[in-house]
Design a protein around this motif. Structure first.
Motif, mmCIF file in Angstrom:
data_model
loop_
_atom_site.group_PDB
_atom_site.id
_atom_site.type_symbol
_atom_site.label_atom_id
_atom_site.label_comp_id
_atom_site.label_asym_id
_atom_site.label_seq_id
_atom_site.Cartn_x
_atom_site.Cartn_y
_atom_site.Cartn_z
ATOM 1 N N ARG A 107 34.444 2.869 47.255
ATOM 2 C CA ARG A 107 35.138 3.802 46.354
ATOM 3 C C ARG A 107 34.289 4.138 45.139
ATOM 4 N NH1 ARG A 107 40.042 0.821 47.543
ATOM 5 N NH2 ARG A 107 39.568 -0.552 45.792
ATOM 6 N N GLU A 108 33.702 3.116 44.527
ATOM 7 C CA GLU A 108 32.963 3.316 43.286
ATOM 8 C C GLU A 108 31.711 4.170 43.474
ATOM 9 O OE1 GLU A 108 33.926 2.472 40.347
ATOM 10 O OE2 GLU A 108 35.651 1.222 40.862
ATOM 11 N N THR A 109 31.164 4.160 44.676
ATOM 12 C CA THR A 109 29.904 4.890 44.910
ATOM 13 C C THR A 109 30.127 6.289 45.476
ATOM 14 O OG1 THR A 109 29.729 3.892 47.113
ATOM 15 C CG2 THR A 109 28.636 2.745 45.286
ATOM 16 N N LYS A 115 30.531 10.093 45.920
ATOM 17 C CA LYS A 115 30.009 11.201 45.110
ATOM 18 C C LYS A 115 31.047 12.315 44.996
ATOM 19 C CE LYS A 115 25.190 10.329 46.334
ATOM 20 N NZ LYS A 115 23.966 10.880 46.975
ATOM 21 N N CYS A 159 41.273 6.659 45.348
ATOM 22 C CA CYS A 159 41.611 6.592 43.922
ATOM 23 C C CYS A 159 42.419 5.361 43.540
ATOM 24 C CB CYS A 159 42.323 7.866 43.473
ATOM 25 S SG CYS A 159 43.894 8.177 44.270
ATOM 26 N N GLU A 169 43.034 2.177 41.934
ATOM 27 C CA GLU A 169 42.408 1.425 40.850
ATOM 28 C C GLU A 169 40.977 1.878 40.572
ATOM 29 O OE1 GLU A 169 42.789 -2.725 41.653
ATOM 30 O OE2 GLU A 169 44.967 -2.708 41.587
ATOM 31 N N CYS A 170 40.757 3.165 40.653
ATOM 32 C CA CYS A 170 39.413 3.700 40.401
ATOM 33 C C CYS A 170 39.544 4.913 39.477
ATOM 34 C CB CYS A 170 38.737 4.084 41.714
ATOM 35 S SG CYS A 170 37.020 4.616 41.491
ATOM 36 N N LYS A 223 37.354 6.472 37.789
ATOM 37 C CA LYS A 223 36.290 7.471 37.959
ATOM 38 C C LYS A 223 36.687 8.502 39.008
ATOM 39 C CE LYS A 223 32.591 6.558 40.470
ATOM 40 N NZ LYS A 223 32.438 7.675 41.457
ATOM 41 N N ASN A 224 37.141 8.033 40.158
ATOM 42 C CA ASN A 224 37.538 8.963 41.226
ATOM 43 C C ASN A 224 38.785 9.754 40.847
ATOM 44 O OD1 ASN A 224 35.384 8.038 42.681
ATOM 45 N ND2 ASN A 224 36.579 6.828 44.145
#
Length: 437
Positions: A1-3, A5, A54, A56-57, A59-60
């Motif tokens: 998830r964190e990576t 794009k 998305c 707990e993310c 950024k997304n």
């Protein structure tokens, strides 16, 4: 998830936008049902991807919101609803889309603002009455996540009040729906004006449901904040007025064929919640001073007691010899609760103690102190009420003492209540005694 794009989510957005256009064209032409199935499968997979990405993310969540995926999703939900095909592929697509909105909103104020702007009230009006329980549940999840004090007040608008009505009906019909329960208890009940407006629109069965939720919240004193206590003081005024207006309805329950009278059931629940409220110090003092509430409780006790003496009915005192009979009737305990309320309202309150004296309520309570299967614990509540009525009140003590001397009050009943009469300096004194083991 964190990576992941941004380009990935851009591609998903393009798929959803293209699919939306295809569905709109398909519906317009009334053909291409096979293509529609493919579109629904694709939409469901896109939303599964977005939903999972998305969690707990932040950024997304931020990227998706800025790309416009929230407004695209809301548009698609409305479009899918318009298809009116209740097949599994459609339901799956709708479920996944709502789960995505719930996840992108979780812990993200900006996403909540965006959903509210795009979806309120139309999306909630559509999904809260859907025939599919999962869609209703996920819709409640989104609504709960987005609500705050300011938005709850928006529900007061006549057009938006329907959203609150739908939520309560969801809870009533789906008692295991945790999200609808949380919406009511954590949001709606915090706005007394909304509760009042909602109550006016509900039928009697729905009013009982709302009152039961309020009673559960009031009785759970450990989880109620001081701010919520202040809110419930405002609720107390409204509920006391409702009880005063409807208390006579309970007399309909004297007739066997009216045991399910809905107006009477509301009266019973109103009394239950007033008993709970007067068990809390903050609400007790307020209700002790509420105009006419004590008089209403005493008058209602007198009327029900009289009704039980005039004919055999649910208000008639009864005691089964075996003690095994269980009475199933909505008014079981009603007189007990009236006595409890009177006792609460007289707690360390000289003015109310004197009012009950003036209303000839003391003899009425003493007349209801024997064991009664229709009113469990009535003798215990009578003890409690008499003690509150006589505490530091010599006139009330003297009245009971005189009643016992003249044979109006049963001395054995007083003994069961842990009270006895003593003569001291030409005065009759009522005092508490320890019961013998």
């Amino acid at each position: 998830r964190e990576t992941a794009k941004e380009s990935v989510f851009q591609d998903v957005l393009e798929i959803l936008t293209s699919t939306s256009s295809t569905i709109e064209q398909t519906c317009k032409d009334s053909c291409g049902l096979a293509d529609l199935d493919t579109c629904l499968l694709l939409i469901a997979e896109c939303f599964r991807c977005l939903r999972n990405a998305c969690v707990e993310c932040a950024k997304n969540q931020h990227v998706m919101r800025n790309l416009g995926l929230i407004s695209t999703s809301v548009h698609l939900i409305k479009l899918l609803h318009g298809i009116q095909v209740k097949e599994e592929l459609l339901l799956t697509a709708l479920r996944c889309s709502l789960q995505f909105l719930g996840n992108i909103a979780a812990g993200n104020g900006d996403s909540q603002n965006s959903i509210w702007k795009c979806a309120f009230p139309d999306l909630f009006l559509i999904c809260l009455i859907y025939s599919d329980e999962k869609i209703v549940t996920y819709c409640c999840m989104v609504l709960f996540t987005c609500l705050n004090a300011e938005r709850v007040r928006e529900l007061l608008d006549p057009g938006n009040l329907t959203v609150a009505l739908h939520v309560l009906r969801v809870y009533k019909e789906q008692l295991e729906s945790e999200w609808s329960f949380l919406i009511v208890t954590e949001h709606l009940l915090k706005c007394p004006e909304l509760v009042k407006a909602l109550y006016a629109k509900l039928n009697n069965q729905e009013r009982v449901t709302l009152l039961e939720l309020m009673a559960a919240k009031v009785s759970d004193k450990n989880s109620v904040t001081s701010e919520e206590m202040n809110v419930f003081v405002r609720h107390a005024d409204f509920l006391a007025v409702c009880f005063q207006e409807k208390c006579g309805a309970v007399l309909k329950l004297t007739a066997a064929e009216d045991t399910e009278d809905e107006e009477a059931l509301v009266t019973i629940r109103l009394l239950d919640i007033l008993c709970e409220m007067t068990s809390s110090n903050s609400q007790l003092e307020h209700l002790q001073a509420f105009p006419g509430l004590l008089e209403t409780a005493v008058d209602t006790l007198r009327l029900t007691h009289l009704a039980g003496k005039q004919a055999v009915n649910i208000f008639t005192a009864t005691h089964a010899v075996t003690g095994q009979e269980e009475i199933s009737h909505p008014a079981v305990g009603f007189k007990s609760h009236l006595i409890r309320l009177i006792g609460n309202l007289c707690y360390k309150n000289k003015e109310n103690q004197d009012k009950v004296y003036d209303l000839d309520g003391i003899s009425l309570i003493l007349d209801n102190c024997s064991i009664d299967d229709n009113n469990p614990f009535v003798s215990q509540w009578a003890v409690y009420a008499i003690r509150n009525l006589t505490e530091q009140n010599e006139r009330n003590q003297a009245l009971i003492a005189q009643m016992e001397q003249k044979g109006v009050a049963d001395s054995s009943a007083l003994e069961r209540m842990g009270l006895e009469i003593q003569q001291r300096d030409d005065k009759l004194i009522l005092r508490s005694v320890r019961k013998k083991p």
